[in-house]
Each structure stands twice: as structure tokens, then as C-alpha cells.
Scaffold this motif. Structure first.
Motif, PDB file in Angstrom:
ATOM      1  N   PHE A 268      14.816   0.948   4.921  1.00  0.00           N
ATOM      2  CA  PHE A 268      14.214   1.106   3.601  1.00  0.00           C
ATOM      3  C   PHE A 268      13.172   0.032   3.343  1.00  0.00           C
ATOM      4  CE2 PHE A 268      16.473  -2.513   2.324  1.00  0.00           C
ATOM      5  CZ  PHE A 268      16.421  -2.754   0.952  1.00  0.00           C
ATOM      6  N   ALA A 269      12.257   0.340   2.437  1.00  0.00           N
ATOM      7  CA  ALA A 269      11.233  -0.578   1.943  1.00  0.00           C
ATOM      8  C   ALA A 269      10.537   0.126   0.788  1.00  0.00           C
ATOM      9  CB  ALA A 269      10.237  -0.971   3.026  1.00  0.00           C
ATOM     10  N   TYR A 270       9.738  -0.624   0.061  1.00  0.00           N
ATOM     11  CA  TYR A 270       9.060  -0.073  -1.119  1.00  0.00           C
ATOM     12  C   TYR A 270       7.552  -0.203  -0.979  1.00  0.00           C
ATOM     13  CZ  TYR A 270      13.691   0.269  -3.120  1.00  0.00           C
ATOM     14  OH  TYR A 270      14.995   0.610  -3.332  1.00  0.00           O
ATOM     15  N   GLY A 271       7.053   0.331   0.113  1.00  0.00           N
ATOM     16  CA  GLY A 271       5.622   0.301   0.345  1.00  0.00           C
ATOM     17  C   GLY A 271       5.173  -0.974   1.031  1.00  0.00           C
ATOM     18  N   LEU A 272       3.895  -1.221   0.946  1.00  0.00           N
ATOM     19  CA  LEU A 272       3.273  -2.350   1.635  1.00  0.00           C
ATOM     20  C   LEU A 272       2.524  -3.211   0.629  1.00  0.00           C
ATOM     21  CD1 LEU A 272       1.734  -0.371   4.632  1.00  0.00           C
ATOM     22  CD2 LEU A 272       3.846  -1.716   4.667  1.00  0.00           C
ATOM     23  N   THR A 273       2.327  -4.456   1.012  1.00  0.00           N
ATOM     24  CA  THR A 273       1.511  -5.373   0.219  1.00  0.00           C
ATOM     25  C   THR A 273       0.584  -6.120   1.173  1.00  0.00           C
ATOM     26  OG1 THR A 273       1.591  -7.140  -1.450  1.00  0.00           O
ATOM     27  CG2 THR A 273       3.204  -7.243   0.328  1.00  0.00           C
ATOM     28  N   PRO A 274      -0.669  -6.330   0.797  1.00  0.00           N
ATOM     29  CA  PRO A 274      -1.613  -6.988   1.712  1.00  0.00           C
ATOM     30  C   PRO A 274      -1.134  -8.379   2.139  1.00  0.00           C
ATOM     31  CG  PRO A 274      -2.793  -5.950  -0.093  1.00  0.00           C
ATOM     32  CD  PRO A 274      -1.331  -5.876  -0.447  1.00  0.00           C
ATOM     33  N   VAL A 289      -4.822  -5.619  -7.874  1.00  0.00           N
ATOM     34  CA  VAL A 289      -5.190  -4.203  -7.885  1.00  0.00           C
ATOM     35  C   VAL A 289      -3.955  -3.410  -7.440  1.00  0.00           C
ATOM     36  CG1 VAL A 289      -6.815  -2.457  -7.080  1.00  0.00           C
ATOM     37  CG2 VAL A 289      -7.542  -4.847  -7.243  1.00  0.00           C
ATOM     38  N   PRO A 290      -3.145  -2.931  -8.391  1.00  0.00           N
ATOM     39  CA  PRO A 290      -1.916  -2.224  -8.014  1.00  0.00           C
ATOM     40  C   PRO A 290      -2.151  -1.079  -7.038  1.00  0.00           C
ATOM     41  CG  PRO A 290      -1.948  -2.655 -10.370  1.00  0.00           C
ATOM     42  CD  PRO A 290      -3.306  -3.027  -9.852  1.00  0.00           C
ATOM     43  N   ALA A 291      -3.240  -0.326  -7.229  1.00  0.00           N
ATOM     44  CA  ALA A 291      -3.508   0.827  -6.367  1.00  0.00           C
ATOM     45  C   ALA A 291      -3.846   0.428  -4.943  1.00  0.00           C
ATOM     46  CB  ALA A 291      -4.643   1.671  -6.946  1.00  0.00           C
ATOM     47  N   GLN A 292      -4.136  -0.873  -4.708  1.00  0.00           N
ATOM     48  CA  GLN A 292      -4.400  -1.363  -3.356  1.00  0.00           C
ATOM     49  C   GLN A 292      -3.274  -2.254  -2.850  1.00  0.00           C
ATOM     50  OE1 GLN A 292      -8.331  -2.959  -2.703  1.00  0.00           O
ATOM     51  NE2 GLN A 292      -9.325  -1.273  -3.769  1.00  0.00           N
ATOM     52  N   GLY A 293      -2.132  -2.235  -3.521  1.00  0.00           N
ATOM     53  CA  GLY A 293      -0.962  -2.941  -3.024  1.00  0.00           C
ATOM     54  C   GLY A 293      -0.630  -4.235  -3.717  1.00  0.00           C
ATOM     55  N   GLY A 294      -1.442  -4.690  -4.657  1.00  0.00           N
ATOM     56  CA  GLY A 294      -1.146  -5.947  -5.341  1.00  0.00           C
ATOM     57  C   GLY A 294      -2.315  -6.910  -5.304  1.00  0.00           C
ATOM     58  N   TRP A 295      -2.045  -8.170  -4.956  1.00  0.00           N
ATOM     59  CA  TRP A 295      -3.087  -9.192  -4.906  1.00  0.00           C
ATOM     60  C   TRP A 295      -3.958  -9.005  -3.668  1.00  0.00           C
ATOM     61  CZ3 TRP A 295      -4.309 -12.086  -8.901  1.00  0.00           C
ATOM     62  CH2 TRP A 295      -3.340 -12.332  -9.892  1.00  0.00           C
ATOM     63  N   VAL A 296      -5.274  -8.896  -3.893  1.00  0.00           N
ATOM     64  CA  VAL A 296      -6.234  -8.699  -2.812  1.00  0.00           C
ATOM     65  C   VAL A 296      -7.402  -9.656  -3.019  1.00  0.00           C
ATOM     66  CG1 VAL A 296      -5.615  -6.268  -2.528  1.00  0.00           C
ATOM     67  CG2 VAL A 296      -7.484  -6.894  -4.068  1.00  0.00           C
ATOM     68  N   PRO A 297      -8.117 -10.003  -1.948  1.00  0.00           N
ATOM     69  CA  PRO A 297      -9.291 -10.853  -2.123  1.00  0.00           C
ATOM     70  C   PRO A 297     -10.398 -10.103  -2.859  1.00  0.00           C
ATOM     71  CG  PRO A 297      -9.199 -10.023   0.116  1.00  0.00           C
ATOM     72  CD  PRO A 297      -7.901  -9.632  -0.538  1.00  0.00           C
ATOM     73  N   ALA A 298     -11.132 -10.810  -3.676  1.00  0.00           N
ATOM     74  CA  ALA A 298     -12.290 -10.220  -4.341  1.00  0.00           C
ATOM     75  C   ALA A 298     -13.423 -10.115  -3.329  1.00  0.00           C
ATOM     76  CB  ALA A 298     -12.713 -11.085  -5.526  1.00  0.00           C
ATOM     77  N   PHE A 365      -7.795   9.434   1.458  1.00  0.00           N
ATOM     78  CA  PHE A 365      -6.424   9.673   1.925  1.00  0.00           C
ATOM     79  C   PHE A 365      -5.570   8.427   1.732  1.00  0.00           C
ATOM     80  CE2 PHE A 365      -3.107   9.441   5.110  1.00  0.00           C
ATOM     81  CZ  PHE A 365      -2.503  10.676   5.008  1.00  0.00           C
ATOM     82  N   GLY A 366      -6.071   7.266   2.201  1.00  0.00           N
ATOM     83  CA  GLY A 366      -5.301   6.037   2.079  1.00  0.00           C
ATOM     84  C   GLY A 366      -5.017   5.679   0.637  1.00  0.00           C
ATOM     85  N   SER A 367      -5.971   5.909  -0.244  1.00  0.00           N
ATOM     86  CA  SER A 367      -5.773   5.607  -1.655  1.00  0.00           C
ATOM     87  C   SER A 367      -4.711   6.513  -2.268  1.00  0.00           C
ATOM     88  CB  SER A 367      -7.089   5.760  -2.415  1.00  0.00           C
ATOM     89  OG  SER A 367      -8.041   4.811  -1.974  1.00  0.00           O
ATOM     90  N   ALA A 368      -4.702   7.778  -1.856  1.00  0.00           N
ATOM     91  CA  ALA A 368      -3.690   8.707  -2.367  1.00  0.00           C
ATOM     92  C   ALA A 368      -2.288   8.269  -1.943  1.00  0.00           C
ATOM     93  CB  ALA A 368      -3.975  10.124  -1.858  1.00  0.00           C
ATOM     94  N   MET A 369      -2.148   7.824  -0.690  1.00  0.00           N
ATOM     95  CA  MET A 369      -0.853   7.345  -0.219  1.00  0.00           C
ATOM     96  C   MET A 369      -0.472   6.032  -0.894  1.00  0.00           C
ATOM     97  SD  MET A 369       0.407   9.579   1.902  1.00  0.00           S
ATOM     98  CE  MET A 369      -0.214  10.699   0.648  1.00  0.00           C
ATOM     99  N   ALA A 370      -1.457   5.152  -1.124  1.00  0.00           N
ATOM    100  CA  ALA A 370      -1.181   3.871  -1.759  1.00  0.00           C
ATOM    101  C   ALA A 370      -0.674   4.057  -3.183  1.00  0.00           C
ATOM    102  CB  ALA A 370      -2.434   2.995  -1.747  1.00  0.00           C
ATOM    103  N   ARG A 371      -1.149   5.097  -3.867  1.00  0.00           N
ATOM    104  CA  ARG A 371      -0.685   5.335  -5.234  1.00  0.00           C
ATOM    105  C   ARG A 371       0.790   5.709  -5.280  1.00  0.00           C
ATOM    106  NH1 ARG A 371      -6.012   7.283  -5.885  1.00  0.00           N
ATOM    107  NH2 ARG A 371      -5.461   9.422  -5.316  1.00  0.00           N
ATOM    108  N   LEU A 372       1.313   6.254  -4.184  1.00  0.00           N
ATOM    109  CA  LEU A 372       2.734   6.587  -4.131  1.00  0.00           C
ATOM    110  C   LEU A 372       3.618   5.347  -4.034  1.00  0.00           C
ATOM    111  CD1 LEU A 372       2.612   9.620  -1.662  1.00  0.00           C
ATOM    112  CD2 LEU A 372       3.120   9.721  -4.116  1.00  0.00           C
ATOM    113  N   VAL A 373       3.032   4.214  -3.629  1.00  0.00           N
ATOM    114  CA  VAL A 373       3.821   2.999  -3.432  1.00  0.00           C
ATOM    115  C   VAL A 373       3.325   1.855  -4.310  1.00  0.00           C
ATOM    116  CG1 VAL A 373       4.498   3.635  -1.097  1.00  0.00           C
ATOM    117  CG2 VAL A 373       2.420   2.327  -1.422  1.00  0.00           C
ATOM    118  N   VAL A 374       2.669   2.174  -5.429  1.00  0.00           N
ATOM    119  CA  VAL A 374       2.218   1.138  -6.357  1.00  0.00           C
ATOM    120  C   VAL A 374       3.415   0.292  -6.781  1.00  0.00           C
ATOM    121  CG1 VAL A 374       1.388   0.784  -8.713  1.00  0.00           C
ATOM    122  CG2 VAL A 374       0.179   2.343  -7.205  1.00  0.00           C
ATOM    123  N   PRO A 375       3.301  -1.037  -6.747  1.00  0.00           N
ATOM    124  CA  PRO A 375       4.441  -1.890  -7.112  1.00  0.00           C
ATOM    125  C   PRO A 375       4.911  -1.642  -8.538  1.00  0.00           C
ATOM    126  CG  PRO A 375       2.396  -3.171  -6.934  1.00  0.00           C
ATOM    127  CD  PRO A 375       2.108  -1.826  -6.384  1.00  0.00           C
TER     128      PRO A 375
END
Length: 482
Positions: A268-274, A289-298, A365-375
């Protein structure tokens, strides 16, 4: 390895391999560093050559490795980067980046005029009672076991988590001869239907994903959608898993009946985070940016961070998927070549413009999948106090709640008060859960922040840094006459 390079790329997955090959093709002197035995990253992980029959056919992965091998870039595989620094020159020359890595035979230390970070993503965990039992593994770890080693996590396995990784792992278990006791997904079926427009942008992947679900149905695997793991039960190992319904924010529905499923393993896991520690260590600006997994570089349109000649690429700079990762690696390399005066403005603008247009299409596609695992912080709202959150330091949810109640309103303050995040993982497994507990306790998200990055970035054995020596080899000062 050389003492200095034009470009250092950390990570040899789709983003890092493409960045290195592109940069080398533009005449830059390039070094690629990666922990794995072969390039490919998690999505194109090469089979272990020592395991008979390991791995599956992966034409894209083989092409990636062939392109990188023929690019002329230097490869430092099986090297773990544990330190990165920005070295000021002290004059008008630009600063350089220094990395230190540990390999099988030696310590690698070198510098680069530019640094492309393509470190990928790490799994996000929201702890549940019993998750420290033997037989519990992350979904990402399970794919390594199954693809590279042909090792089943158990004979009867519960697979749980949002997004595409859970059905993939379930299929790999079935292919390996194991039994999937149940597939648990905290997202309702409607969330998958909502993702269909983005998924349809990659018809091949849509067909592949549909085949995964079809196989699970044919094999009679029970699927619980809108349900989540409540506890993992057992004394010396996994014996069963208790699951129950959750709301749209993955919060357990208290009055709803739960169900206990016999199993000897849980993935089990709850998605990915950068994996953004290097950006943080170097002081680059970040944004949530929740839709990109959380904290990301600007980043700008050229994958540049706020620090000159530091670039981000791949899922470590925001979850966009493997196809998009390749393109971000190419853009980062083009920017590095231009910034190092090795590519003229016209060629840079044309190539980058074309790549950006391709990125928009590939990222759907990747963005659609990332929205399924938004923190979702509410996934930790009703975790019992005696649940271990920080495995390294054995810190429970109750201890963290007590620290928050005592006044810790910033995650580094909570770390100092409880030691949560001070262990070998550096907070990679517990930081999201600890922050979620703070948010559930009413601490405004803007005040929580993120854990400070520190060296070593990854655990390294001390003898790998010191080498072998005898006590007599240590120079001691002569005794002073008195």
C-alpha cells in the motif's frame, strides 16, 4: 571520472537519461549519476541480470538505455549522491555545483557548471495501525520485488492505494503466481471516470490500464472502491487487514461497517511526492502544487529554478508522468546548453517551443493520474494515537499530537520537539503524515512549511567514506614535554 563537467545530471530515469543524451548531443561534457545498476528509473527498471526470468519486455526502457549509452555521457551507476553544494568562485565567474556520491569501489566527488536534478518521486505513506509488521511493503517497493527480482510479497496479498500503481501491482502479483485477496482504493469509481478525458490522450496506456482491470475482474479479485485500510493485523507478521468506507477526502466513515480480509502481506501507499530535497538543500524557491504531488521547485518555461544553472526535470520537479518527464529532461538540457553559451538563441527558442508544445500534450495523462493521488491531510484525521508515524525514531501519532498541542506550529519545530524526521530516511516516509496531523489539528497550512533538507541526502555507510584503515594508520600528535 573527471574533476569537472559542463553538466551533471542526478538521476537516470526517463528525464535524466533524456537530459544527459540531449546535452551530450549538443557537445557538452556530461556526467550522469544514479543509484541503480542500469538506467531506466522506476518506470523502466532493468531486470536483475542475476535472477533467471526476471523482468518483462520493455522496448522503451531498452531504447532509453541504448540512447544514453551511445550518447558519450559519462555514467556513474550504482552511485548514491549524499551531498550537493553550490561553490562560489570568489570572482566574477559563475558558481559551480559540487556533488559527492558513494559507489561500489570508491567515493565520487566532482563539480559541474550546471546541474540538472532528475531524482524522480518517492512514495507517500499515511500510516495505519500495524503498518510496521513484516509483510507490509510500499507499492513502489513491490514493483521492484516483482519486476526485477521475481519475488512475491506474499501468497495472499491485499493491495491498497489510489491511482494506477495499485492495479499494476495487483496484476504483477497474479502474473507471478500469487493471489490478490482484495484491491482497495480510497477513490470512488467516479474519480476514475472524471480522469478519463486526460487518460484518453494516451490511447495505448488507456488500453493497457483497461486490461489490468479486466484481468482482475476475470480472476475474481474483490475491489473495494471508496474504501481504505483501517488497520493491519497480526502478531509477528500480517494475518489480516481491516478495511472500511471513507468519504471523498479519504476520512473514515465512523458509522459504516468495516470488513476484515485474511492476508499474509499488504502492498500500500498513497501516491507519490516529488523527491525535492536537493532543491531545498540548495535554497531554490518552492511552491505547493497539490496536483503535482505537493512541494515542487518553482520553474520557468525552460525548467530553470530560481538558482542560476540549476534545473529541474521529471517527477522530482512535479508529477506529470513518464512521457512528460522525458520532455522536461530535453528542455532542461536545451536551457543548460543555452545558458552555457553552447547553443544559439534561435536554435534554443525553436527547439524549446516545439518541446513545450509536446509537453502540454504528454502531460495530460500524467496530470489526470496525479489528480487521483492528490495529498489529503484528512486521511490522517482518525489514525489512533498508538500508531507509529516515524518508523526511524519510533514516534507515534499521539506523541506528535501532543507536540502540536504544546505549541509546535511549524514542522521543523515539531521535529525538534519529537525527533520525528531525524532518522536515516530524513523524513521521506513521515513528513507528509506529520504535516497532515498538524493540519488536522487546525494549524494553517501556510504555517506548517516543510522539513529542512540536510546532508546526507541519503543514508551512506561510514566505511564507504573513510575506507579501510588500522588504528596505527591514524597520525597522532607527539606528546608535549612538560
Amino acid at each position: 571520472m573527471k574533476a569537472a563537467y559542463d553538466v551533471i545530471v542526478i538521476g537516470a530515469g526517463p528525464a535524466g537519461a533524456e537530459a544527459a543524451a540531449t546535452a551530450a548531443g549538443l557537445g557538452l561534457d556530461v556526467l550522469v549519476v544514479d543509484e541503480a545498476r542500469a538506467a531506466g528509473g522506476q518506470v523502466h527498471r532493468a531486470p536483475d541480470a542475476h535472477v533467471a526470468g526476471a523482468g518483462v519486455a520493455d522496448a522503451e526502457g531498452d531504447a532509453l538505455r541504448a540512447r544514453l549509452a551511445g550518447s558519450g555521457a559519462d555514467l556513474a551507476l550504482e552511485h548514491r549522491v549524499w551531498h550537493v553544494a553550490r561553490i562560489e568562485s570568489g570572482d566574477d565567474r559563475p558558481a559551480r555545483f559540487e556533488i559527492a556520491a558513494v559507489g561500489p569501489q570508491a567515493v565520487l566527488q566532482t563539480q559541474g557548471a550546471a546541474l540538472i536534478v532528475a531524482t524522480g518521486a518517492v512514495e507517500r505513506f499515511y500510516p495505519r495501525p500495524g503498518w510496521t509488521l513484516p509483510g507490509v511493503v510500499g507499492l513502489g517497493a513491490a514493483t521492484i520485488m516483482l519486476r526485477s527480482q521475481r519475488v512475491l510479497p506474499g501468497r495472499r496479498v491485499v493491495v491498497a492505494g489510489p491511482g494506477p500503481l495499485a492495479p499494476l501491482v495487483a496484476n504483477l502479483i497474479l502474473q507471478g503466481g500469487g493471489q490478490v485477496a482484495a484491491l482497495i482504493d480510497p477513490n470512488p469509481l467516479g474519480a476514475w471516470f472524471a480522469a478519463m478525458p486526460g487518460v484518453a490522450s494516451r490511447p495505448g496506456l488507456l488500453v493497457q490500464g483497461s486490461s489490468w482491470f479486466a484481468r482482475l475482474v476475470v480472476k475474481g479479485v474483490p475491489a473495494y472502491r471508496g474504501w481504505d485500510v483501517r488497520s493491519i493485523n497480526g502478531s509477528e507478521g500480517v494475518e489480516s487487514v481491516t478495511v472500511g468506507p471513507v468519504d471523498a477526502q479519504w476520512r473514515p466513515l465512523i458509522d459504516a461497517p468495516d470488513k476484515t480480509i485474511e492476508a499474509d502481506a499488504v502492498c500500500f501507499a498513497y501516491g507519490l511526492t516529488p523527491a525535492a530535497e536537493i532543491y531545498r538543500l540548495l535554497g531554490a524557491d518552492e511552491r505547493f502544487v497539490p496536483a503535482q504531488g505537493g512541494w515542487v521547485p518553482a520553474l520557468d518555461d525552460g525548467q530553470r529554478t530560481s538558482i542560476a544553472r540549476l534545473y529541474g526535470a521529471g517527477d522530482g520537479a512535479g508529477l506529470l508522468g513518464a512521457a512528460a518527464a522525458t520532455i522536461t529532461g530535453r528542455i532542461a538540457a536545451l536551457s543548460a546548453a543555452f545558458d552555457l553559451n553552447r547553443l544559439d538563441a534561435g536554435a534554443h527558442d525553436d527547439d524549446t517551443r516545439a518541446a513545450r508544445a509536446e509537453l502540454v500534450r504528454s502531460a495530460r495523462f500524467g496530470s489526470a493520474m496525479a489528480r487521483l493521488v492528490v495529498p489529503r491531510s484528512s486521511a490522517m484525521a482518525r489514525v489512533p494515537d498508538d500508531t507509529v508515524v516515524c518508523r526511524c525514531e519510533d514516534i507515534s501519532a499521539g506523541a506528535l499530537r501532543a507536540g502540536i498541542a504544546a505549541g509546535a506550529r511549524e514542522i521543523n519545530a515539531l521535529k525538534a520537539a519529537t525527533r520525528c524526521g531525524m532518522g536515516p530516511c530524513g523524513g521521506r516516509m513521515c513528513a507528509d503524515a506529520a504535516a497532515a496531523l498538524m493540519e488536522c489539528a487546525g494549524v494553517p497550512f501556510a504555517e506548517i512549511g516543510r522539513l529542512t533538507a540536510r546532508t546526507p541526502l541519503r543514508p551512506v555507510p561510514l566505511d564507504a567514506l573513510t575506507g579501510t584503515f588500522e588504528y596505527s594508520d591514524i597520525p597522532l600528535p607527539e606528546k608535549l614535554d612538560t
